[in-house]
Design an enzyme around this catalytic site. Structure first.
Site, mmCIF file in Angstrom:
data_model
loop_
_atom_site.group_PDB
_atom_site.id
_atom_site.type_symbol
_atom_site.label_atom_id
_atom_site.label_comp_id
_atom_site.label_asym_id
_atom_site.label_seq_id
_atom_site.Cartn_x
_atom_site.Cartn_y
_atom_site.Cartn_z
ATOM 1 N N GLY A 189 0.829 -1.203 0.000
ATOM 2 C CA GLY A 189 0.000 0.000 0.000
ATOM 3 C C GLY A 189 0.862 1.250 0.000
ATOM 4 N N HIS B 93 4.630 2.420 -7.994
ATOM 5 C CA HIS B 93 3.644 1.332 -8.059
ATOM 6 C C HIS B 93 2.768 1.485 -9.315
ATOM 7 C CE1 HIS B 93 4.156 1.402 -3.497
ATOM 8 N NE2 HIS B 93 4.468 0.179 -3.820
#
Ligand code: PAF
Length: 290
Positions: A31, A37
């Site tokens: 996360g 990402h």
């Protein structure tokens, strides 16, 4: 986009998709998603029918004095990013779902590779990473899995696991994404104060400096490292810092000859650095051919 919290449901879902002939791309994350990402997700989207992102802050890879509790968990923002990127499934299990109390007796260890670089300073870290990645691979069953080169040692360890344990998953390395300043994108950058953030690109600058010394001065490796550490300390002199390591290996994490003239041409070298800036530990690396 579906958010799946249960392992059994995730497995059933991917089994069905595989039966339908769909290819599955996987991005494992803890996360606090950032541009790095997003780069992985976009590459996975391009190359697969279905993209699964996992969001799981893995307690097993944090040491007792590390930042497990304080690790950022902006789940609403993360899910929005995944939705905007048209991710198909987010696997978002709880710690209890992944590690039922007192039931986990099996761990994955990769000898040699897990003890050098970060492994020397974070005992148990790569055992935690290796174990959770193997669990995730058995849950998601991806055709392709995407990992950033910023965590180069992690990438090499995962490639070794896939080879040694015959996982039918292709590991796709993705080049480190950097801010304009050269600072490598990392969830931990959010810990930095504004004065720390301003000088955090010094890691990257010192890697480039070291590369230059090797290619232009052709000094031995030890001397290049010593000079680069001095340079890095000067860049960070205004700020509380501690260089944890500055090391050079070949692309497969083998030790290289100190005498550059003895390293065969076309060998790819990797320079690695880990530094505490204040209390934030940052890592970076670059690769190049000599
Ligand atoms: O790179 C990371 O974020 C983590 O180490 C990973 C691969 C998701 C395993 O927890």
């Amino acid at each position: 986009m579906k958010v799946v919290k249960k392992i059994s449901l995730m497995q059933k879902t991917v089994d069905k998709l595989r039966c339908e002939g769909k290819s599955i791309g996987f991005v494992a994350t803890m996360g606090a998603l950032h541009k790095g990402h997003i780069e992985l997700i976009r590459k996975a989207k391009k190359e697969n029918d279905i993209v699964v992102v996992s969001i799981f802050v893995n307690p097993l890879q944090f040491g007792p004095k590390e930042d497990y509790k304080k690790y950022p968990r902006p789940i609403t923002k993360d899910l929005k990013i995944c939705r905007d990127e048209k991710v198909d499934f987010v696997f978002y299990p709880s710690a209890e779902e992944m590690y039922p109390y007192r039931e986990n007796l099996t761990y994955v260890e990769v000898s040699k590779l897990q003890y050098i670089l970060c492994g020397k300073y974070r005992p148990g870290h790569f055992r935690g990473v290796a174990t959770v990645v193997v669990k995730l691979f058995n849950i998601i069953k991806p055709h392709k899995a995407y990992f950033g080169e910023k965590d180069y040692q992690q990438l090499k360890i995962i490639q070794q696991i896939v080879k040694d344990l015959n996982f039918d998953t292709e590991i796709v390395p993705v080049a480190t994404l950097r801010e304009e300043s050269g600072l490598a994108c990392s969830s931990r950058n959010s810990y930095l104060s504004s004065s720390e953030y301003k000088v955090a690109n010094s890691l990257y600058k010192s890697l480039l400096y070291c590369k230059d010394l090797i290619l232009k001065k052709k000094w031995n490796i030890k001397k290049c490292i010593k000079k680069s550490k001095e340079y890095l300390s000067t860049l960070l002199s205004e700020i509380k810092h501690k260089i944890q390591y500055f090391e050079i290996y070949d692309t497969n994490l083998n030790i290289v000859n100190d005498d550059i003239s003895k390293i065969s041409p076309k060998t790819e070298l990797r320079i690695f650095v880990a530094v505490f800036i204040g209390s934030t530990r940052l890592i970076d690396n670059i690769g190049f051919k000599i």
